[in-house]
Design a protein around this motif. Structure first.
Motif, PDB file in Angstrom:
ATOM      1  N   THR A  56     -16.369  14.082 -29.667  1.00 48.75           N
ATOM      2  CA  THR A  56     -16.903  15.354 -30.170  1.00 48.75           C
ATOM      3  C   THR A  56     -16.646  16.457 -29.145  1.00 48.75           C
ATOM      4  O   THR A  56     -16.482  16.175 -27.947  1.00 48.75           O
ATOM      5  CB  THR A  56     -18.429  15.280 -30.402  1.00 48.75           C
ATOM      6  N   GLU A  57     -16.632  17.679 -29.622  1.00 47.54           N
ATOM      7  CA  GLU A  57     -16.495  18.806 -28.705  1.00 47.54           C
ATOM      8  C   GLU A  57     -17.707  18.906 -27.785  1.00 47.54           C
ATOM      9  O   GLU A  57     -17.577  19.349 -26.650  1.00 47.54           O
ATOM     10  CB  GLU A  57     -16.262  20.112 -29.480  1.00 47.54           C
ATOM     11  N   GLN A  58     -18.873  18.459 -28.253  1.00 48.10           N
ATOM     12  CA  GLN A  58     -20.054  18.472 -27.387  1.00 48.10           C
ATOM     13  C   GLN A  58     -19.885  17.502 -26.218  1.00 48.10           C
ATOM     14  O   GLN A  58     -20.243  17.818 -25.082  1.00 48.10           O
ATOM     15  CB  GLN A  58     -21.329  18.136 -28.173  1.00 48.10           C
ATOM     16  N   ALA A  59     -19.304  16.337 -26.480  1.00 48.19           N
ATOM     17  CA  ALA A  59     -19.044  15.377 -25.389  1.00 48.19           C
ATOM     18  C   ALA A  59     -18.053  15.974 -24.390  1.00 48.19           C
ATOM     19  O   ALA A  59     -18.209  15.833 -23.173  1.00 48.19           O
ATOM     20  CB  ALA A  59     -18.522  14.056 -25.950  1.00 48.19           C
ATOM     21  N   ALA A  60     -17.042  16.679 -24.901  1.00 45.49           N
ATOM     22  CA  ALA A  60     -16.077  17.350 -24.025  1.00 45.49           C
ATOM     23  C   ALA A  60     -16.772  18.445 -23.220  1.00 45.49           C
ATOM     24  O   ALA A  60     -16.528  18.599 -22.019  1.00 45.49           O
ATOM     25  CB  ALA A  60     -14.933  17.937 -24.846  1.00 45.49           C
ATOM     26  N   ALA A  61     -17.653  19.192 -23.862  1.00 41.68           N
ATOM     27  CA  ALA A  61     -18.376  20.274 -23.175  1.00 41.68           C
ATOM     28  C   ALA A  61     -19.279  19.710 -22.076  1.00 41.68           C
ATOM     29  O   ALA A  61     -19.384  20.297 -20.992  1.00 41.68           O
ATOM     30  CB  ALA A  61     -19.198  21.076 -24.185  1.00 41.68           C
ATOM     31  N   ASP A  62     -19.908  18.577 -22.343  1.00 42.44           N
ATOM     32  CA  ASP A  62     -20.756  17.948 -21.320  1.00 42.44           C
ATOM     33  C   ASP A  62     -19.908  17.551 -20.114  1.00 42.44           C
ATOM     34  O   ASP A  62     -20.310  17.773 -18.965  1.00 42.44           O
ATOM     35  CB  ASP A  62     -21.475  16.720 -21.892  1.00 42.44           C
ATOM     36  N   TYR A  63     -18.736  16.977 -20.371  1.00 43.92           N
ATOM     37  CA  TYR A  63     -17.836  16.599 -19.277  1.00 43.92           C
ATOM     38  C   TYR A  63     -17.399  17.840 -18.495  1.00 43.92           C
ATOM     39  O   TYR A  63     -17.431  17.858 -17.265  1.00 43.92           O
ATOM     40  CB  TYR A  63     -16.609  15.854 -19.804  1.00 43.92           C
ATOM     41  N   PHE A  68     -16.110  20.468 -14.058  1.00 43.99           N
ATOM     42  CA  PHE A  68     -15.345  21.671 -13.751  1.00 43.99           C
ATOM     43  C   PHE A  68     -16.193  22.899 -13.428  1.00 43.99           C
ATOM     44  O   PHE A  68     -15.832  23.691 -12.559  1.00 43.99           O
ATOM     45  CB  PHE A  68     -14.401  22.027 -14.905  1.00 43.99           C
ATOM     46  N   MET A  69     -17.297  23.100 -14.129  1.00 45.06           N
ATOM     47  CA  MET A  69     -18.058  24.344 -13.961  1.00 45.06           C
ATOM     48  C   MET A  69     -18.563  24.592 -12.542  1.00 45.06           C
ATOM     49  O   MET A  69     -18.629  25.746 -12.128  1.00 45.06           O
ATOM     50  CB  MET A  69     -19.219  24.410 -14.958  1.00 45.06           C
ATOM     51  N   PRO A  70     -18.862  23.555 -11.755  1.00 45.81           N
ATOM     52  CA  PRO A  70     -19.266  23.851 -10.371  1.00 45.81           C
ATOM     53  C   PRO A  70     -18.149  24.500  -9.544  1.00 45.81           C
ATOM     54  O   PRO A  70     -18.403  25.010  -8.461  1.00 45.81           O
ATOM     55  CB  PRO A  70     -19.622  22.468  -9.803  1.00 45.81           C
ATOM     56  N   TYR A  71     -16.924  24.495 -10.063  1.00 43.84           N
ATOM     57  CA  TYR A  71     -15.764  25.010  -9.332  1.00 43.84           C
ATOM     58  C   TYR A  71     -15.075  26.130 -10.112  1.00 43.84           C
ATOM     59  O   TYR A  71     -13.860  26.196 -10.172  1.00 43.84           O
ATOM     60  CB  TYR A  71     -14.764  23.872  -9.080  1.00 43.84           C
ATOM     61  N   GLN A  72     -15.853  27.016 -10.708  1.00 48.16           N
ATOM     62  CA  GLN A  72     -15.281  28.033 -11.594  1.00 48.16           C
ATOM     63  C   GLN A  72     -14.236  28.909 -10.896  1.00 48.16           C
ATOM     64  O   GLN A  72     -13.223  29.248 -11.506  1.00 48.16           O
ATOM     65  CB  GLN A  72     -16.372  28.894 -12.216  1.00 48.16           C
ATOM     66  N   GLU A  73     -14.435  29.247  -9.636  1.00 51.81           N
ATOM     67  CA  GLU A  73     -13.430  30.047  -8.915  1.00 51.81           C
ATOM     68  C   GLU A  73     -12.110  29.278  -8.814  1.00 51.81           C
ATOM     69  O   GLU A  73     -11.037  29.849  -8.976  1.00 51.81           O
ATOM     70  CB  GLU A  73     -13.934  30.427  -7.520  1.00 51.81           C
ATOM     71  N   GLU A  74     -12.200  27.995  -8.523  1.00 50.45           N
ATOM     72  CA  GLU A  74     -10.990  27.166  -8.436  1.00 50.45           C
ATOM     73  C   GLU A  74     -10.293  27.046  -9.792  1.00 50.45           C
ATOM     74  O   GLU A  74      -9.068  27.020  -9.872  1.00 50.45           O
ATOM     75  CB  GLU A  74     -11.322  25.771  -7.895  1.00 50.45           C
ATOM     76  N   LEU A  75     -11.088  26.978 -10.856  1.00 53.88           N
ATOM     77  CA  LEU A  75     -10.495  26.869 -12.196  1.00 53.88           C
ATOM     78  C   LEU A  75      -9.527  28.012 -12.480  1.00 53.88           C
ATOM     79  O   LEU A  75      -8.495  27.815 -13.121  1.00 53.88           O
ATOM     80  CB  LEU A  75     -11.587  26.863 -13.273  1.00 53.88           C
TER      81      LEU A  75
END
Length: 179
Positions: A56-63, A68-75
């Motif tokens: 599901t997209e929710q499972a992808a969003a949780d991952y 990734f979100m803790p490293y938004q600048e790196e993204l």
């Protein structure tokens, strides 16, 4: 797209720091490479779910939130998308790192309706280039599996090699049977 009709064996591939030069990136007309911008996580989730990496997209969003979100600048300098002529994101790949801080290619995906256009190859070349810039003189790594045999074939064309382990011969046999 994952091919779940073959036996599943995870494995690692690497590209030597002194591998041959990469080919020039070629995108179909109207397509372009863009870096992640805040909000693009919705596109990443949609693309990864479409290729069956998540149920599901929710499972992808949780991952995505955890990994990734803790490293938004790196993204913004590591996560790449391809947009089509209408500005829709249709593919993604990330120049990331392992837990040991080794350079890692991470999460290649192309929407099923956009496959077989050279988009994965363009992303693989650009992410490889970025990792060679960010980690000069280091070998590059990626984790994959036999279900991703189409991607494995692409990686091998770009001088990535399968890291030999106890499953090496089984992996080679499965890949030979499907290609």
């Amino acid at each position: 797209m994952l091919d779940k009709s073959v036996p599943y064996i995870p494995f690692t591939m690497f590209r030597s720091s002194n591998a041959p030069s990469l080919p020039k990136i070629q995108l179909p007309e109207g397509y372009r490479l863009v870096f992640y911008q805040p909000g693009d996580e919705k596109d990443w989730c949609r693309i990864e779910t479409a290729v069956l990496e998540f149920d599901t997209e929710q499972a992808a969003a949780d991952y995505f939130q955890r990994s990734f979100m803790p490293y938004q600048e790196e993204l913004m300098r590591r996560m790449l998308f391809i947009e089509n002529a209408q500005g829709k994101k249709v593919a993604n790949f990330t120049a990331w790192w392992t837990e040991e801080n080794d350079p890692r290619l991470h999460w290649l995906a192309v929407l099923p309706e956009e496959q077989k256009k050279g988009l994965a190859k363009a992303l693989a070349i650009r992410v490889t280039e970025l990792l060679h810039i960010y980690y000069p003189d280091q070998d590059l790594y990626l984790s994959t599996q036999t279900w991703s045999h189409h991607a494995v074939k692409l990686y091998r064309q770009l001088d990535y090699e399968i890291l030999q382990n106890q499953n090496y011969q089984k992996i080679i046999d499965i890949l030979a049977a499907v290609n």
